[in-house]
Design a protein around this motif. Structure first.
Motif, PDB file in Angstrom:
ATOM      1  N   LEU A   1     -28.153  39.139 -68.912  1.00 44.53           N
ATOM      2  CA  LEU A   1     -28.141  39.356 -69.937  1.00 44.53           C
ATOM      3  C   LEU A   1     -28.605  40.831 -70.669  1.00 44.53           C
ATOM      4  O   LEU A   1     -28.789  41.630 -69.868  1.00 44.53           O
ATOM      5  CB  LEU A   1     -29.650  38.948 -70.564  1.00 44.53           C
ATOM      6  CG  LEU A   1     -29.899  37.028 -71.001  1.00 44.53           C
ATOM      7  CD1 LEU A   1     -31.131  36.765 -70.689  1.00 44.53           C
ATOM      8  CD2 LEU A   1     -28.372  36.847 -70.835  1.00 44.53           C
TER       9      LEU A   1
ATOM     10  N   VAL B   1     -29.013  43.289 -72.960  1.00 43.51           N
ATOM     11  CA  VAL B   1     -29.257  42.866 -74.679  1.00 43.51           C
ATOM     12  C   VAL B   1     -30.093  43.867 -74.690  1.00 43.51           C
ATOM     13  O   VAL B   1     -30.774  45.262 -74.335  1.00 43.51           O
ATOM     14  CB  VAL B   1     -31.437  42.312 -74.595  1.00 43.51           C
ATOM     15  CG1 VAL B   1     -32.094  42.654 -75.823  1.00 43.51           C
ATOM     16  CG2 VAL B   1     -30.602  40.985 -73.537  1.00 43.51           C
TER      17      VAL B   1
ATOM     18  N   LEU C   1     -32.665  31.324 -77.303  1.00 41.97           N
ATOM     19  CA  LEU C   1     -32.850  31.278 -75.752  1.00 41.97           C
ATOM     20  C   LEU C   1     -32.290  29.728 -75.316  1.00 41.97           C
ATOM     21  O   LEU C   1     -30.680  30.209 -74.417  1.00 41.97           O
ATOM     22  CB  LEU C   1     -33.748  31.490 -74.949  1.00 41.97           C
ATOM     23  CG  LEU C   1     -33.710  33.227 -75.297  1.00 41.97           C
ATOM     24  CD1 LEU C   1     -35.406  34.001 -74.946  1.00 41.97           C
ATOM     25  CD2 LEU C   1     -32.744  33.799 -75.799  1.00 41.97           C
TER      26      LEU C   1
ATOM     27  N   ILE D   1     -29.172  29.671 -76.433  1.00 46.58           N
ATOM     28  CA  ILE D   1     -27.740  29.382 -76.135  1.00 46.58           C
ATOM     29  C   ILE D   1     -27.105  29.149 -74.995  1.00 46.58           C
ATOM     30  O   ILE D   1     -26.273  29.138 -74.203  1.00 46.58           O
ATOM     31  CB  ILE D   1     -28.095  30.795 -76.286  1.00 46.58           C
ATOM     32  CG1 ILE D   1     -28.231  32.129 -77.073  1.00 46.58           C
ATOM     33  CG2 ILE D   1     -26.775  31.845 -74.629  1.00 46.58           C
ATOM     34  CD1 ILE D   1     -28.837  33.503 -76.594  1.00 46.58           C
TER      35      ILE D   1
ATOM     36  N   THR E   1     -25.627  27.667 -79.100  1.00 46.88           N
ATOM     37  CA  THR E   1     -25.746  28.880 -80.383  1.00 46.88           C
ATOM     38  C   THR E   1     -24.609  30.036 -79.188  1.00 46.88           C
ATOM     39  O   THR E   1     -24.424  29.917 -78.604  1.00 46.88           O
ATOM     40  CB  THR E   1     -26.949  29.864 -80.335  1.00 46.88           C
ATOM     41  OG1 THR E   1     -27.869  28.896 -81.025  1.00 46.88           O
ATOM     42  CG2 THR E   1     -26.578  31.066 -80.575  1.00 46.88           C
TER      43      THR E   1
ATOM     44  N   VAL F   1     -22.477  32.876 -78.127  1.00 46.55           N
ATOM     45  CA  VAL F   1     -22.566  34.065 -77.978  1.00 46.55           C
ATOM     46  C   VAL F   1     -21.538  34.495 -76.736  1.00 46.55           C
ATOM     47  O   VAL F   1     -20.797  33.723 -77.069  1.00 46.55           O
ATOM     48  CB  VAL F   1     -23.953  33.659 -76.426  1.00 46.55           C
ATOM     49  CG1 VAL F   1     -25.129  33.662 -77.170  1.00 46.55           C
ATOM     50  CG2 VAL F   1     -23.174  33.076 -75.883  1.00 46.55           C
TER      51      VAL F   1
ATOM     52  N   LEU G   1     -26.190  40.484 -75.919  1.00 49.82           N
ATOM     53  CA  LEU G   1     -27.307  40.406 -77.299  1.00 49.82           C
ATOM     54  C   LEU G   1     -27.340  40.859 -77.569  1.00 49.82           C
ATOM     55  O   LEU G   1     -27.848  42.147 -77.342  1.00 49.82           O
ATOM     56  CB  LEU G   1     -28.665  39.986 -76.847  1.00 49.82           C
ATOM     57  CG  LEU G   1     -28.612  38.146 -76.469  1.00 49.82           C
ATOM     58  CD1 LEU G   1     -30.192  37.798 -75.807  1.00 49.82           C
ATOM     59  CD2 LEU G   1     -27.516  36.838 -76.932  1.00 49.82           C
ATOM     60  N   ASP G   2     -26.696  41.574 -78.981  1.00 51.06           N
ATOM     61  CA  ASP G   2     -26.939  42.508 -79.632  1.00 51.06           C
ATOM     62  C   ASP G   2     -28.188  42.632 -80.574  1.00 51.06           C
ATOM     63  O   ASP G   2     -28.537  42.895 -81.643  1.00 51.06           O
ATOM     64  CB  ASP G   2     -26.146  42.676 -81.578  1.00 51.06           C
ATOM     65  CG  ASP G   2     -26.064  43.608 -81.931  1.00 51.06           C
ATOM     66  OD1 ASP G   2     -26.190  45.227 -81.546  1.00 51.06           O
ATOM     67  OD2 ASP G   2     -25.666  44.023 -82.826  1.00 51.06           O
ATOM     68  N   ARG G   3     -29.576  43.228 -79.508  1.00 52.52           N
ATOM     69  CA  ARG G   3     -30.618  43.191 -79.885  1.00 52.52           C
ATOM     70  C   ARG G   3     -31.193  44.198 -78.721  1.00 52.52           C
ATOM     71  O   ARG G   3     -31.932  44.687 -78.291  1.00 52.52           O
ATOM     72  CB  ARG G   3     -31.635  42.190 -79.811  1.00 52.52           C
ATOM     73  CG  ARG G   3     -32.929  41.712 -80.488  1.00 52.52           C
ATOM     74  CD  ARG G   3     -32.606  41.680 -81.597  1.00 52.52           C
ATOM     75  NE  ARG G   3     -34.318  41.242 -82.633  1.00 52.52           N
ATOM     76  CZ  ARG G   3     -34.299  41.382 -83.612  1.00 52.52           C
ATOM     77  NH1 ARG G   3     -33.535  41.558 -84.641  1.00 52.52           N
ATOM     78  NH2 ARG G   3     -35.585  40.955 -84.101  1.00 52.52           N
TER      79      ARG G   3
ATOM     80  N   GLU H   1     -40.027  39.924 -82.191  1.00 51.29           N
ATOM     81  CA  GLU H   1     -38.961  39.652 -80.921  1.00 51.29           C
ATOM     82  C   GLU H   1     -38.971  37.998 -80.862  1.00 51.29           C
ATOM     83  O   GLU H   1     -37.796  37.511 -80.612  1.00 51.29           O
ATOM     84  CB  GLU H   1     -39.038  40.728 -79.826  1.00 51.29           C
ATOM     85  CG  GLU H   1     -38.656  42.221 -79.635  1.00 51.29           C
ATOM     86  CD  GLU H   1     -37.221  42.638 -80.599  1.00 51.29           C
ATOM     87  OE1 GLU H   1     -35.969  41.663 -79.885  1.00 51.29           O
ATOM     88  OE2 GLU H   1     -37.399  42.779 -81.596  1.00 51.29           O
TER      89      GLU H   1
ATOM     90  N   TYR I   1     -37.674  36.134 -83.158  1.00 43.60           N
ATOM     91  CA  TYR I   1     -35.757  36.483 -83.221  1.00 43.60           C
ATOM     92  C   TYR I   1     -35.910  35.504 -82.702  1.00 43.60           C
ATOM     93  O   TYR I   1     -34.610  34.938 -82.774  1.00 43.60           O
ATOM     94  CB  TYR I   1     -35.823  37.623 -82.978  1.00 43.60           C
ATOM     95  CG  TYR I   1     -34.040  38.391 -83.654  1.00 43.60           C
ATOM     96  CD1 TYR I   1     -33.392  38.097 -83.746  1.00 43.60           C
ATOM     97  CD2 TYR I   1     -33.304  37.837 -81.959  1.00 43.60           C
ATOM     98  CE1 TYR I   1     -31.774  37.991 -83.898  1.00 43.60           C
ATOM     99  CE2 TYR I   1     -31.769  37.871 -81.800  1.00 43.60           C
ATOM    100  CZ  TYR I   1     -31.653  37.886 -82.680  1.00 43.60           C
ATOM    101  OH  TYR I   1     -30.002  38.140 -82.572  1.00 43.60           O
ATOM    102  N   TYR I   2     -35.803  35.515 -81.418  1.00 44.90           N
ATOM    103  CA  TYR I   2     -35.821  34.698 -80.012  1.00 44.90           C
ATOM    104  C   TYR I   2     -36.790  33.286 -80.121  1.00 44.90           C
ATOM    105  O   TYR I   2     -36.461  32.240 -79.152  1.00 44.90           O
ATOM    106  CB  TYR I   2     -35.980  34.950 -78.782  1.00 44.90           C
ATOM    107  CG  TYR I   2     -35.500  36.257 -78.728  1.00 44.90           C
ATOM    108  CD1 TYR I   2     -34.188  36.111 -78.628  1.00 44.90           C
ATOM    109  CD2 TYR I   2     -35.869  36.897 -78.669  1.00 44.90           C
ATOM    110  CE1 TYR I   2     -33.291  37.378 -77.984  1.00 44.90           C
ATOM    111  CE2 TYR I   2     -35.296  38.804 -78.559  1.00 44.90           C
ATOM    112  CZ  TYR I   2     -33.975  38.367 -78.057  1.00 44.90           C
ATOM    113  OH  TYR I   2     -33.919  39.363 -77.604  1.00 44.90           O
TER     114      TYR I   2
END
Length: 328
Positions: A43, A45, A64, A67, A72, A74, A84-86, A118, A121-122
């Motif tokens: 990953l 991130v 997650l 994913i 989802t 990716v 991951l754009d985070r 966070e 978001y996840y």
């Protein structure tokens, strides 16, 4: 075997290999397939690189897991990193929570809010609840701690007292404007008053607002406010005469200060607000030895109880036949 047969055989092997091994350069194709059939996951991130397993990412019903099972889409780069754009600052904490089911959270409230964002978001529900519980504990601690504000003007003090929802205890302490010399034990008693102030802050934290004022005219004076008005004050200084000069004597009426602090708690919301509370606080009680009490009118019929230490007599140590001077 001829050269033509050898070339045909190599071409056939290449074609068969192309069919059996999928191409890993098409990121769109990989993104649509998710990570099915994989065991380990790389990953990326926000530039923070993490190496974990599909099993870890799938422990909770989160984004997650989605994913991993292809729910989802990716982006996977040419090196196989899931991008991951985070911000990756707290992603390691999210991973550790998935691994262990619990994780130490930062004590700083702002960082704790970042971790919560966070987790939301996840969609890691366990970490979300963990953060909310920690924030509630912090809130309970903050509400139970008395803060001593720095007052820089009389106007600011009056505004704070008028708008405060809690009873107020103020210690006025001033040694810079003193006109008179201290007696021998006045310094010790002054320090005792300050120490008592600190003890009351810890004992009645969250129930009384304490204000330490070093700008007043009095050397050492306690004031007690309720519902925006002064109810009582205990003056700990008096002027005595000795050796033909005035001296300031500082007393330490600990019992009286405790009593007035407890009295002011009657103003606490839901206990003594209203006429009943006012009646209890305005009623005069008995005084201990060495103390006198007087009242001054404030705001019509309402009065402030002013408790002063009784004036102490000190001999001027002059010869026989000369009168001893004192003030009562």
């Amino acid at each position: 075997m001829s050269a033509e047969a050898s070339a045909g055989s190599n071409a056939a092997d290449s074609a068969q290999s192309a069919v059996s091994q999928p191409a890993f350069h098409n990121t769109d194709e990989l993104g649509s397939r998710g990570l099915l059939g994989s065991k380990y996951v790389k990953l990326n991130v926000g530039g923070s690189l993490h190496y974990t397993t599909v099993q870890t990412l799938s422990k909770e019903d989160s984004m997650l897991r989605s994913i991993c099972n292809g729910g989802t889409e990716v982006t996977i780069d040419s090196e196989g990193w899931v991008v991951l754009d985070r911000c990756g600052r707290h992603f390691g904490l999210v991973l550790n929570f998935l691994r262990d089911g619990s994780v130490p959270l930062p004590e700083d409230h702002r960082e704790l809010e970042e971790v919560l964002k966070e987790a939301q978001y996840y969609r890691v529900q366990g970490l979300i609840q963990h953060c909310l519980s920690a924030m509630q504990k912090q809130k309970d601690v903050f509400e139970s701690v008395c803060r001593i504000p720095m007052i820089t003007s009389a106007k600011e003090e009056q505004k704070m007292i008028a708008t405060c929802r809690k009873p107020v205890v103020k210690l006025q302490n001033n040694r810079g404007n003193n006109k008179y010399s201290y007696t021998s034990n006045s310094d010790d008693n002054l320090l005792k008053n300050i120490e008592l102030f600190d003890k009351l802050v810890l004992r009645f934290n969250g129930r009384v607002l304490f204000v330490k004022d070093v700008l007043g005219d009095e050397i050492c004076c306690w004031s007690f406010y309720g519902e925006g008005r002064k109810i009582a004050e205990v003056c700990c200084t008096s002027i005595v005469y000795a050796t033909e000069k005035k001296q300031t004597k500082v007393e330490f009426p600990e019992a009286r200060i405790f009593e007035e602090t407890l009295n002011i708690l009657i103003y606490e919301t839901g206990r003594g607000s209203g006429p009943g509370g006012l009646h209890l606080l305005d009623s005069r009680g008995s005084l201990g030895t060495g103390q006198s009490e007087e009242e001054g009118a404030v705001g019509g019929d309402r009065r402030v109880r002013r408790i002063h230490v009784r004036r102490h007599i000190m001999h001027d140590e002059r010869g026989h036949g000369q009168q001893t001077v004192y003030k009562d």
